[in-house]
Write an enzyme that holds these catalytic residues in place. Structure first.
Site, PDB file in Angstrom:
ATOM      1  N   HIS A   1       0.860  -1.930  -1.769  1.00  0.00           N
ATOM      2  CA  HIS A   1       0.609  -2.105  -3.355  1.00  0.00           C
ATOM      3  C   HIS A   1      -0.460  -2.224  -3.760  1.00  0.00           C
ATOM      4  O   HIS A   1      -1.433  -2.519  -3.170  1.00  0.00           O
ATOM      5  CB  HIS A   1       1.838  -3.096  -3.931  1.00  0.00           C
ATOM      6  CG  HIS A   1       1.326  -4.595  -3.681  1.00  0.00           C
ATOM      7  ND1 HIS A   1       1.300  -5.113  -2.601  1.00  0.00           N
ATOM      8  CD2 HIS A   1       0.964  -5.531  -4.784  1.00  0.00           C
ATOM      9  CE1 HIS A   1       1.084  -6.577  -2.967  1.00  0.00           C
ATOM     10  NE2 HIS A   1       0.795  -6.574  -4.083  1.00  0.00           N
TER      11      HIS A   1
ATOM     12  N   HIS B   1      -2.595  -4.154  -5.718  1.00  0.00           N
ATOM     13  CA  HIS B   1      -3.317  -5.275  -6.124  1.00  0.00           C
ATOM     14  C   HIS B   1      -4.395  -5.688  -5.078  1.00  0.00           C
ATOM     15  O   HIS B   1      -4.471  -5.351  -3.914  1.00  0.00           O
ATOM     16  CB  HIS B   1      -2.331  -6.846  -5.947  1.00  0.00           C
ATOM     17  CG  HIS B   1      -1.462  -6.635  -7.035  1.00  0.00           C
ATOM     18  ND1 HIS B   1      -0.226  -7.439  -6.984  1.00  0.00           N
ATOM     19  CD2 HIS B   1      -1.340  -6.461  -8.358  1.00  0.00           C
ATOM     20  CE1 HIS B   1       0.318  -7.427  -8.237  1.00  0.00           C
ATOM     21  NE2 HIS B   1      -0.112  -6.641  -8.965  1.00  0.00           N
TER      22      HIS B   1
ATOM     23  N   ASP C   1      -6.098  -8.083  -4.015  1.00  0.00           N
ATOM     24  CA  ASP C   1      -6.042  -8.610  -2.740  1.00  0.00           C
ATOM     25  C   ASP C   1      -5.416  -8.198  -1.707  1.00  0.00           C
ATOM     26  O   ASP C   1      -5.356  -8.595  -0.497  1.00  0.00           O
ATOM     27  CB  ASP C   1      -5.467 -10.259  -3.018  1.00  0.00           C
ATOM     28  CG  ASP C   1      -3.954 -10.166  -3.388  1.00  0.00           C
ATOM     29  OD1 ASP C   1      -3.818  -9.176  -4.262  1.00  0.00           O
ATOM     30  OD2 ASP C   1      -3.565 -11.066  -3.003  1.00  0.00           O
ATOM     31  N   HIS C   2      -4.942  -6.834  -1.887  1.00  0.00           N
ATOM     32  CA  HIS C   2      -4.280  -6.127  -1.000  1.00  0.00           C
ATOM     33  C   HIS C   2      -4.943  -4.873  -0.375  1.00  0.00           C
ATOM     34  O   HIS C   2      -4.880  -4.277   0.597  1.00  0.00           O
ATOM     35  CB  HIS C   2      -2.995  -5.651  -1.272  1.00  0.00           C
ATOM     36  CG  HIS C   2      -1.992  -7.099  -1.371  1.00  0.00           C
ATOM     37  ND1 HIS C   2      -0.957  -7.484  -0.332  1.00  0.00           N
ATOM     38  CD2 HIS C   2      -2.160  -8.049  -1.875  1.00  0.00           C
ATOM     39  CE1 HIS C   2      -0.619  -8.531  -0.478  1.00  0.00           C
ATOM     40  NE2 HIS C   2      -1.240  -9.064  -1.358  1.00  0.00           N
TER      41      HIS C   2
ATOM     42  N   HIS D   1       7.880  -6.448  -7.823  1.00  0.00           N
ATOM     43  CA  HIS D   1       6.344  -7.275  -7.945  1.00  0.00           C
ATOM     44  C   HIS D   1       5.418  -6.272  -8.531  1.00  0.00           C
ATOM     45  O   HIS D   1       5.004  -6.485  -9.525  1.00  0.00           O
ATOM     46  CB  HIS D   1       6.109  -7.461  -6.432  1.00  0.00           C
ATOM     47  CG  HIS D   1       4.541  -8.231  -6.436  1.00  0.00           C
ATOM     48  ND1 HIS D   1       4.209  -9.344  -7.231  1.00  0.00           N
ATOM     49  CD2 HIS D   1       3.553  -7.776  -6.058  1.00  0.00           C
ATOM     50  CE1 HIS D   1       3.049  -9.585  -7.015  1.00  0.00           C
ATOM     51  NE2 HIS D   1       2.428  -8.818  -6.283  1.00  0.00           N
TER      52      HIS D   1
ATOM     53  N   ASP E   1       3.874  -8.359  -1.163  1.00  0.00           N
ATOM     54  CA  ASP E   1       4.306  -9.237  -1.865  1.00  0.00           C
ATOM     55  C   ASP E   1       5.761  -9.279  -2.545  1.00  0.00           C
ATOM     56  O   ASP E   1       5.953  -9.806  -3.581  1.00  0.00           O
ATOM     57  CB  ASP E   1       3.466  -9.713  -3.076  1.00  0.00           C
ATOM     58  CG  ASP E   1       1.948  -9.918  -2.565  1.00  0.00           C
ATOM     59  OD1 ASP E   1       1.737 -10.150  -1.401  1.00  0.00           O
ATOM     60  OD2 ASP E   1       0.897  -9.970  -3.467  1.00  0.00           O
TER      61      ASP E   1
ATOM     62  N   HIS F   1       1.240 -13.337   2.129  1.00  0.00           N
ATOM     63  CA  HIS F   1       0.795 -14.562   1.750  1.00  0.00           C
ATOM     64  C   HIS F   1       1.554 -15.857   2.538  1.00  0.00           C
ATOM     65  O   HIS F   1       2.457 -15.776   2.841  1.00  0.00           O
ATOM     66  CB  HIS F   1       0.660 -14.995   0.301  1.00  0.00           C
ATOM     67  CG  HIS F   1       0.117 -14.203  -0.707  1.00  0.00           C
ATOM     68  ND1 HIS F   1      -1.356 -14.474  -1.047  1.00  0.00           N
ATOM     69  CD2 HIS F   1       0.486 -12.993  -1.108  1.00  0.00           C
ATOM     70  CE1 HIS F   1      -1.780 -13.492  -1.744  1.00  0.00           C
ATOM     71  NE2 HIS F   1      -0.699 -12.527  -2.004  1.00  0.00           N
TER      72      HIS F   1
END
Ligand SMILES: [Zn+2]
Length: 256
Positions: free
Chosen positions: A55, A57, A59-60, A113, A130, A168
């Protein structure tokens, strides 16, 4: 198909960049940061062969560009222009074959999400970003409780022994919440003891597996009488459908 292992490369405070590797090559899932990936690959003398994104985001996907500057490799990801680096956009039922490894993964669309979140399922492993966490699920940033419920039900239908690689390390805090929902779940209490020991030694609690999640994860257990009762108590009214139960415990957890 060559044999591989799957190892976590840590990023930020609690992200795992799951890395499939053999003795010479590696593929990474959700490289939010390129630096720890490059350090790991250089130290292990590995060449990158592919990037998988679940996805959009940061942080990915934040490390995509720096990795691509060094290795020109395919990037498999969702139909979402918010990840401009994707070279092969994939959706429900598509199959991808990892270069070098030859491993095949099936793509599952699992909105909730985010609205374009996908998972990769293959070789006894599930990379679900996530959406599904050990004993928890992602926040509903873009999707509805109904979408998240349907996505989690789809993930729960893959075989029980499938190893689940989440984005995570949230397991211990998720367990604290799950105990409030199901205080008498013996499997959950046993898992807490095991996970606490792993964290004390700074070891990952992941991967989990689908069978363990079905036994411990309140977001997959929205048809269990105790989960329904706890969700109803939180909501202040009797809830009798799985989507309402999921919506209530997701909201409860946000303020837990
Ligand atoms: Zn996310």
């Amino acid at each position: 198909m060559s044999a591989f292992e799957i190892v976590p490369v840590r990023a930020f405070s609690d992200n795992y960049i799951w890395t499939l590797r053999d003795s010479t090559r590696a593929a990474v899932v959700d490289p939010g940061d390129a630096r720890p990936v490059i350090e790991y690959l250089d130290r292990q003398k590995l060449e990158l062969v592919a990037i998988l994104n679940t996805h959009h985001h940061a942080d990915h996907v934040g490390g995509n560009a720096a990795l691509l500057a060094r290795w020109r490799v395919p990037v498999f990801g969702p139909h979402d222009p918010r990840i401009p680096d994707v070279t092969q956009r994939v959706g429900n039922g598509d199959r991808i074959t990892l270069p070098h490894f030859g491993t095949e993964f099936e793509v599952m669309e699992i909105p909730g999400h985010t609205k374009t979140h996908i998972a990769f399922h293959g070789a006894g492993a599930l990379f679900c970003g996530d959406t599904l966490f050990a004993v928890g699920c992602g926040r509903l940033f873009e999707g509805t409780p109904k979408q998240m419920h349907e996505s989690l039900e789809r993930l729960a239908r893959v075989p029980d022994p499938t190893r689940v690689y989440c984005g995570h390390e949230y397991t211990l805090s998720n367990i604290r919440f799950a105990k409030a929902v199901e205080p008498a779940n013996a499997t959950l209490l046993a898992l807490e003891a095991r996970a606490a020991k792993q964290r004390e030694q700074d070891l990952p609690t992941l991967p989990t597996d689908v069978g363990q999640e079905k036994a411990t994860n309140p977001f997959l257990r929205v048809r269990e009488p105790q989960v329904i009762a706890s969700a109803s108590r939180y909501a202040g009214k009797s809830l009798n459908d799985p989507v309402s139960v999921l919506a209530a415990i997701r909201e409860w957890k946000n303020s837990f």
